[in-house]
Design a protein around this motif. Structure first.
Motif, PDB file in Angstrom:
ATOM      1  N   THR A   1       0.836  -1.439   0.509  1.00 52.54           N
ATOM      2  CA  THR A   1      -0.099  -0.206  -0.123  1.00 52.54           C
ATOM      3  C   THR A   1       1.196   1.203  -0.017  1.00 52.54           C
ATOM      4  O   THR A   1       1.939   1.247   0.933  1.00 52.54           O
ATOM      5  CB  THR A   1      -1.564  -0.510   1.408  1.00 52.54           C
ATOM      6  N   PRO A   2       0.868   2.521  -1.057  1.00 53.58           N
ATOM      7  CA  PRO A   2       1.719   3.266  -1.175  1.00 53.58           C
ATOM      8  C   PRO A   2       0.822   4.496  -0.383  1.00 53.58           C
ATOM      9  O   PRO A   2       0.340   4.140   1.215  1.00 53.58           O
ATOM     10  CB  PRO A   2       1.642   4.048  -2.454  1.00 53.58           C
ATOM     11  N   GLY A   3       1.598   5.559   0.165  1.00 52.70           N
ATOM     12  CA  GLY A   3       1.884   6.530   1.420  1.00 52.70           C
ATOM     13  C   GLY A   3       2.204   6.804   2.353  1.00 52.70           C
ATOM     14  O   GLY A   3       3.048   5.513   2.798  1.00 52.70           O
ATOM     15  N   SER A   4       3.041   8.046   2.476  1.00 49.58           N
ATOM     16  CA  SER A   4       3.896   8.374   3.464  1.00 49.58           C
ATOM     17  C   SER A   4       3.308   9.417   4.609  1.00 49.58           C
ATOM     18  O   SER A   4       3.549   8.863   5.618  1.00 49.58           O
ATOM     19  CB  SER A   4       5.242   8.569   2.701  1.00 49.58           C
ATOM     20  N   ASP A   5       2.713  10.227   4.027  1.00 46.88           N
ATOM     21  CA  ASP A   5       2.100  11.055   4.539  1.00 46.88           C
ATOM     22  C   ASP A   5       0.749  11.166   5.425  1.00 46.88           C
ATOM     23  O   ASP A   5      -0.404  11.913   4.489  1.00 46.88           O
ATOM     24  CB  ASP A   5       2.411  12.664   3.835  1.00 46.88           C
ATOM     25  N   VAL A   6       0.400  10.427   6.271  1.00 48.29           N
ATOM     26  CA  VAL A   6      -0.461  10.628   7.061  1.00 48.29           C
ATOM     27  C   VAL A   6      -0.731  11.479   7.949  1.00 48.29           C
ATOM     28  O   VAL A   6      -0.070  12.118   8.425  1.00 48.29           O
ATOM     29  CB  VAL A   6      -0.602   9.196   7.967  1.00 48.29           C
TER      30      VAL A   6
ATOM     31  N   SER B   1       2.792   0.079   7.242  1.00 52.72           N
ATOM     32  CA  SER B   1       1.556  -0.330   6.282  1.00 52.72           C
ATOM     33  C   SER B   1       1.015   0.237   5.405  1.00 52.72           C
ATOM     34  O   SER B   1       0.789  -0.105   4.643  1.00 52.72           O
ATOM     35  CB  SER B   1      -0.068  -0.705   7.517  1.00 52.72           C
ATOM     36  N   GLY B   2       1.246   1.675   5.136  1.00 55.54           N
ATOM     37  CA  GLY B   2       0.793   2.459   3.381  1.00 55.54           C
ATOM     38  C   GLY B   2       0.508   3.030   3.639  1.00 55.54           C
ATOM     39  O   GLY B   2      -1.349   3.619   5.061  1.00 55.54           O
ATOM     40  N   GLY B   3       0.047   4.538   3.504  1.00 55.04           N
ATOM     41  CA  GLY B   3      -1.499   5.670   4.025  1.00 55.04           C
ATOM     42  C   GLY B   3      -2.134   5.854   3.160  1.00 55.04           C
ATOM     43  O   GLY B   3      -3.153   6.313   3.319  1.00 55.04           O
ATOM     44  N   TYR B   4      -3.076   4.977   2.004  1.00 56.21           N
ATOM     45  CA  TYR B   4      -3.587   5.439   0.881  1.00 56.21           C
ATOM     46  C   TYR B   4      -4.383   3.984   1.650  1.00 56.21           C
ATOM     47  O   TYR B   4      -4.703   2.831   1.044  1.00 56.21           O
ATOM     48  CB  TYR B   4      -3.329   4.811  -0.223  1.00 56.21           C
ATOM     49  N   ALA B   5      -5.161   4.254   3.212  1.00 59.09           N
ATOM     50  CA  ALA B   5      -5.787   3.264   2.974  1.00 59.09           C
ATOM     51  C   ALA B   5      -6.607   4.224   4.718  1.00 59.09           C
ATOM     52  O   ALA B   5      -6.236   5.485   5.168  1.00 59.09           O
ATOM     53  CB  ALA B   5      -4.944   2.432   4.395  1.00 59.09           C
ATOM     54  N   GLU B   6      -7.479   3.429   5.086  1.00 54.94           N
ATOM     55  CA  GLU B   6      -8.229   4.103   6.575  1.00 54.94           C
ATOM     56  C   GLU B   6      -7.841   3.981   7.908  1.00 54.94           C
ATOM     57  O   GLU B   6      -7.434   4.864   8.597  1.00 54.94           O
ATOM     58  CB  GLU B   6      -9.724   3.171   6.108  1.00 54.94           C
ATOM     59  N   TYR B   7      -6.941   3.098   7.794  1.00 55.06           N
ATOM     60  CA  TYR B   7      -5.764   2.213   8.867  1.00 55.06           C
ATOM     61  C   TYR B   7      -4.451   2.346   8.214  1.00 55.06           C
ATOM     62  O   TYR B   7      -4.100   2.094   7.102  1.00 55.06           O
ATOM     63  CB  TYR B   7      -6.170   2.447   9.974  1.00 55.06           C
ATOM     64  N   ALA B   8      -3.183   3.279   9.440  1.00 55.85           N
ATOM     65  CA  ALA B   8      -2.042   3.211   8.915  1.00 55.85           C
ATOM     66  C   ALA B   8      -1.188   2.889  10.797  1.00 55.85           C
ATOM     67  O   ALA B   8      -1.179   2.944  10.917  1.00 55.85           O
ATOM     68  CB  ALA B   8      -1.996   4.343   8.336  1.00 55.85           C
ATOM     69  N   VAL B   9      -0.321   1.490  10.443  1.00 51.60           N
ATOM     70  CA  VAL B   9       0.335   1.931  10.987  1.00 51.60           C
ATOM     71  C   VAL B   9       1.814   2.672  10.814  1.00 51.60           C
ATOM     72  O   VAL B   9       2.953   2.257   9.707  1.00 51.60           O
ATOM     73  CB  VAL B   9       1.059   0.245  11.563  1.00 51.60           C
ATOM     74  N   ALA B  10       2.211   3.158  12.235  1.00 51.77           N
ATOM     75  CA  ALA B  10       4.028   3.532  12.053  1.00 51.77           C
ATOM     76  C   ALA B  10       4.515   3.694  13.215  1.00 51.77           C
ATOM     77  O   ALA B  10       4.145   3.342  14.177  1.00 51.77           O
ATOM     78  CB  ALA B  10       3.390   5.334  11.269  1.00 51.77           C
ATOM     79  N   ALA B  11       5.766   3.677  12.805  1.00 51.67           N
ATOM     80  CA  ALA B  11       6.818   3.781  13.875  1.00 51.67           C
ATOM     81  C   ALA B  11       7.031   4.890  15.105  1.00 51.67           C
ATOM     82  O   ALA B  11       6.831   6.306  14.408  1.00 51.67           O
ATOM     83  CB  ALA B  11       8.216   3.379  13.539  1.00 51.67           C
ATOM     84  N   ALA B  12       6.481   5.234  16.162  1.00 51.50           N
ATOM     85  CA  ALA B  12       6.376   6.203  16.548  1.00 51.50           C
ATOM     86  C   ALA B  12       7.346   7.371  17.073  1.00 51.50           C
ATOM     87  O   ALA B  12       7.010   8.314  17.134  1.00 51.50           O
ATOM     88  CB  ALA B  12       6.252   5.666  18.366  1.00 51.50           C
ATOM     89  N   ASN B  13       8.742   6.914  16.799  1.00 48.58           N
ATOM     90  CA  ASN B  13       9.479   8.163  16.303  1.00 48.58           C
ATOM     91  C   ASN B  13       9.596   8.162  15.082  1.00 48.58           C
ATOM     92  O   ASN B  13      10.195   9.779  14.587  1.00 48.58           O
ATOM     93  CB  ASN B  13      11.058   7.580  16.412  1.00 48.58           C
ATOM     94  N   ARG B  14       8.291   8.021  14.273  1.00 52.94           N
ATOM     95  CA  ARG B  14       8.156   8.790  12.349  1.00 52.94           C
ATOM     96  C   ARG B  14       6.779   9.389  12.644  1.00 52.94           C
ATOM     97  O   ARG B  14       6.346  10.162  12.028  1.00 52.94           O
ATOM     98  CB  ARG B  14       8.214   7.927  11.248  1.00 52.94           C
TER      99      ARG B  14
END
Length: 329
Positions: free
Chosen positions: A68-73, A100-113
């Protein structure tokens, strides 16, 4: 809520190719945050040109398929993994990247990002911060070694990174020149830090820039389309001037003598290669800019998730950018 829903809508890419390979699916499992990770309910996600290069399979960095693409959530914390103390459920946040990718209803990110999203900004603006502002800061200062009192030309200044560069450079005491492809784009960059704007579709625009800078030339060029502009950029530089290459869509022929005559430099910029220390520096500058009020993301075209293929087509083929492109969820 994630507690009662275990599937979500998300864009998936199963093969590299054109915009048509972006497939919106409604049965994707909602990811679960692990240690030092957070789950974000996505309200908006930025679209960056680099995501189209990755999707096409032509970029040096290729994710494993499917992805799933997408960084800037930008959105709201839904839940947090173990050892996460900086965020809690309900916090408004934006990200620099996702796992997990930002083009989605939910996304997981590392807390330091993940960073707190100020109440001064809405979610659309939050989705326009991460990659554009961190890249612009890196290009100007970490790679371009910009200093107050110098001049900078932002080539392609009306897009997300370009406007970020204009705002940051102006706030840090540089003389800012910018180019855009439309009258509207020129007006946008003048409202966002540029002292002067030029239309890069004008056949005489290079001469107009030279007339503005005088014989001394420009100290730094932030270049979004180096395969078109790099040869001309070298003619515009001052002695010891620098071109920071942020974007490129192909090859170009230059004369290396043009770098020798002024001891000028061509510097590649890749946010993916930033160290933890460099990312922290970028984050500090960005968050301070938001607090001070000069960092105000400009949102351009907006698309629902169903129109993601159109967004990918437009970000490459549109006649001129007017801010950051975002997907709304």
């Amino acid at each position: 809520m994630a507690a009662t829903r275990n599937v979500m809508r998300a864009v998936r890419v199963f093969e590299f190719g054109g915009p048509e390979v972006l497939k919106l699916q409604s049965d994707v499992l909602v990811p679960v945050p692990k240690e030092n990770q957070v789950l974000i309910k996505v309200h908006a996600c930025g679209v960056n040109p680099v995501e189209t290069y990755i999707r096409s399979g032509t970029y040096a960095r290729k994710p494993a398929l499917p992805y799933t693409p997408g960084s800037d959530v930008a959105g709201v914390i839904e839940s947090v993994g173990e050892h996460v103390t900086a965020f809690k459920k309900g916090d408004r946040v934006f990200t620099l990247e996702t796992l997990s990718g930002g083009y989605a209803e939910y996304a997981v990110a590392a807390a330091n990002r993940v960073f707190p999203l100020s109440d001064k900004l809405d979610f659309r603006q939050g989705a326009a911060i991460g990659v554009p502002y961190f890249t612009a800061y890196r290009a100007l200062f970490q790679k371009g070694c910009a200093k107050a009192g110098e001049s900078v030309l932002v080539h392609g200044a009306s897009g997300g990174v370009g406007l970020a560069a204009c705002q940051i450079a102006r706030a840090c005491g540089l003389k800012v020149l910018g180019t855009a492809g439309t009258e509207e784009g020129m007006n946008v960059i003048l409202r966002n830090g540029a002292h002067q704007a030029f239309n890069h579709r004008d056949p005489n625009y290079i001469e107009r820039i030279k007339a503005c800078t005088g014989p001394g030339g420009v100290d730094i060029i932030i270049e979004m389309l180096s395969n078109v502009n790099l040869d001309a950029d070298l003619q515009l530089l001052s002695c010891a001037g620098r071109v920071a290459v942020v974007g490129c869509r192909g090859r170009i022929e230059i004369n290396p003598r043009d770098t020798m005559s002024k001891e000028s430099s061509i510097i590649g910029v890749s946010l993916f290669l930033a160290t933890e220390e460099e990312r922290h520096e970028c984050a500090t500058a960005v968050l301070d800019g938001i607090e001070a009020g000069w960092l105000k993301p400009v949102v351009g075209l907006e698309y629902p998730l169903e129109k993601v293929a159109k967004a990918h087509e437009d970000i490459i083929c549109s006649s001129g950018a007017r801010g950051k492109m975002v997907l709304l969820l």
